[in-house]
Design an enzyme around this catalytic site. Structure first.
Site, PDB file in Angstrom:
ATOM      1  N   HIS A 113     -49.957  49.227   0.710  1.00 36.13           N
ATOM      2  CA  HIS A 113     -50.412  48.788  -0.614  1.00 36.13           C
ATOM      3  C   HIS A 113     -49.275  48.723  -1.626  1.00 36.13           C
ATOM      4  O   HIS A 113     -49.002  47.675  -2.220  1.00 36.13           O
ATOM      5  CB  HIS A 113     -51.516  49.713  -1.115  1.00 36.13           C
ATOM      6  CG  HIS A 113     -52.691  49.766  -0.202  1.00 36.13           C
ATOM      7  ND1 HIS A 113     -53.358  48.638   0.212  1.00 36.13           N
ATOM      8  CD2 HIS A 113     -53.320  50.808   0.398  1.00 36.13           C
ATOM      9  CE1 HIS A 113     -54.348  48.980   1.010  1.00 36.13           C
ATOM     10  NE2 HIS A 113     -54.339  50.287   1.149  1.00 36.13           N
ATOM     11  N   CYS A 132     -59.575  51.846   3.256  1.00 41.83           N
ATOM     12  CA  CYS A 132     -60.856  52.202   2.644  1.00 41.83           C
ATOM     13  C   CYS A 132     -61.992  51.352   3.203  1.00 41.83           C
ATOM     14  O   CYS A 132     -63.176  51.663   2.992  1.00 41.83           O
ATOM     15  CB  CYS A 132     -60.788  52.044   1.123  1.00 41.83           C
ATOM     16  SG  CYS A 132     -60.261  50.419   0.571  1.00 41.83           S
TER      17      CYS A 132
END
Length: 458
Positions: free
Chosen positions: A10, A42
């Site tokens: 990320h 996630c």
């Protein structure tokens, strides 16, 4: 200027994309151990539960995209050593085994985190899995397909989401945690009680206030039993979700770190070595409710911080505003979210606080449908600045927590919250917004006029 980026999930992806778009004259080199970038871990529970049908949609970028932006992408390359004095890195090609030395002007550490694997007897048995990256997601899917019982160890967000996914797939599930309740880092007891009741109604076994001491297996080397301080649980598959630690061994002794290894950064995302920037799960964050640097591994933090690294390296100085650790969760129809301090974390931090609790319906009762909403807001006892908040409802009221995150960041008081301009429309809310209600009730409580305003605003 030559920039080397180590790690590209990320924070690394955000740093590369931002830097490449802002300044195409900068030489960007990326070293990534895996064969993919930007995997949304996630989303693993959504993939496991069948909500996300295509795992490839859990990627929001690719090596090809970053290459098209001008970055030199070296996938399946591991950085073995950093020489911060010479501004050099030693890199190993994991496909060929060859090593090389590369140099940098600025280094970006976005190496992320890795699941904690406790040194428990039997930990290396087959069918004891981690839940972090793309390959692990596929392994969980494959091994869970034909088994009956799954044990999840760790009752944080990832563990609880996986429990829901497995239960919806018809699996028998046991959830083990050392604390006395689930989600204890994010929500206070009156909120977690609601989720635990939902788990019990679905025959999910909660094994709380106990820790795993041993795994036992069969002759084929597959796990068959989890032994804890309080009992034994037969199982076919174990998923470890006991937390994360930063991947920062390369910088040990080279920059300032927290005791757990997280890199300390300044407001411009620089470590104690100004030529080494850091972002995401590899570093600490400035936690606004307490003013301290703490470790909060969240994808949202990582993307924001990586983007700031890109801006600062490109010459557009932007300060990091810190975080409230804001997060949300959807479990069995309940929408819940939190930001800042809970009562538990406020007590641990020795912060004197007061609280206001609102139990309301999300819309006027003359509407054809409405849902109960439970909101708690914590505020400083002396300054009355908002410190934290939690919400739960079958209706999606979670954006209120994003609003309260802004309130914490801007040091708004609970009294000011009562008079913020929010719209009213019966399809969405009541004449007094739930957040206004919290502020007004706190204001009346402070004036020792309990109940009068609370009755009026309904």
């Amino acid at each position: 200027m030559k920039v080397i980026v180590i790690g590209c999930t990320h924070a690394g992806t955000a740093a590369v994309k931002t830097l490449a778009k802002l300044n195409n004259n900068i030489d960007i080199t990326v070293y990534e151990k895996n064969n993919n970038v930007s995997f949304l871990s996630c989303g693993i529970a959504l993939y496991v539960g069948g909500v996300a049908k295509d795992v490839n949609q859990l990627f929001y970028s690719s090596p090809d995209e970053l290459t098209s932006l001008g970055a030199k992408m070296f996938m399946e390359h591991e950085v073995l050593e950093i020489n911060s004095e010479k501004k050099q890195v030693i890199v190993k090609d994991l496909q060929t085994g060859k090593e090389k030395v590369d140099t940098y002007d600025k280094l970006v550490m976005t190496t992320g985190s890795w699941p904690i694997v406790p040194p428990i007897e039997g930990i290396n048995l087959d069918n004891i899995l981690l839940s972090k990256n793309f390959n692990q997601a596929n392994e969980i899917i494959a091994k869970a397909k034909d088994i009956k019982h799954i044990t999840v160890i760790g009752a944080g967000y990832i563990g609880v989401e996986l429990v829901e996914a497995f239960a919806l797939n018809g699996k028998q599930v046991t959830l083990i945690d050392g604390e006395d309740r689930i989600l204890n880092k994010y929500l206070d007891k009156e909120f977690t009680d609601i989720v635990e009741t939902e788990f019990a109604a679905r025959n999910i076994e909660l094994a709380l206030q106990q820790t795993v001491v041993k795994f036992e297996g069969n002759e084929q080397g597959k796990v068959t039993k989890v032994v804890t301080t309080k009992g034994e649980y037969q199982t076919d598959l174990v998923i470890l979700c006991v937390g994360f630690r930063p991947n920062t061994a390369l910088l040990k002794g080279k920059v300032d770190l927290l005791p757990n290894g997280a890199i300390k950064i300044n407001e411009y995302m620089q470590s104690s070595d100004p030529n080494i920037y850091a972002a995401g799960d590899s570093c600490a964050v400035n936690y606004n409710p307490t003013g301290e640097q703490v470790y909060i591994p969240l994808a949202t933090n990582a993307v924001r911080m990586g983007t700031l690294v890109g801006y600062n390296l490109a010459g557009q100085k932007l300060k990091y505003m810190g975080t409230q650790g804001t997060s949300g969760l959807h479990i069995f129809g309940y929408n819940m979210a939190s930001t800042g301090l809970t009562e538990v974390s406020a007590a641990v931090a020795n912060i004197a606080y007061e609280k206001v609790e609102i139990a309301e319906n999300n819309r006027p009762e003359f509407m054809p449908s409405y849902d109960p909403v439970q909101l708690k807001v914590l505020f400083d006892k002396d300054t009355r600045q908002i410190l934290g908040a939690q919400i739960i409802s079958k209706a999606d009221m979670t954006q209120m927590i994003n609003t309260l995150s802004v309130c914490i960041q801007t040091k708004m008081t609970i009294d000011e919250l009562g008079f913020i301009d929010f719209f009213f429309q019966p399809h969405f809310n009541k004449p007094w917004n739930t957040l206004n209600q919290a502020g007004l009730v706190a204001l009346e409580t402070n004036k020792e006029k309990n109940g009068k305003m609370a009755e009026y605003i309904k």
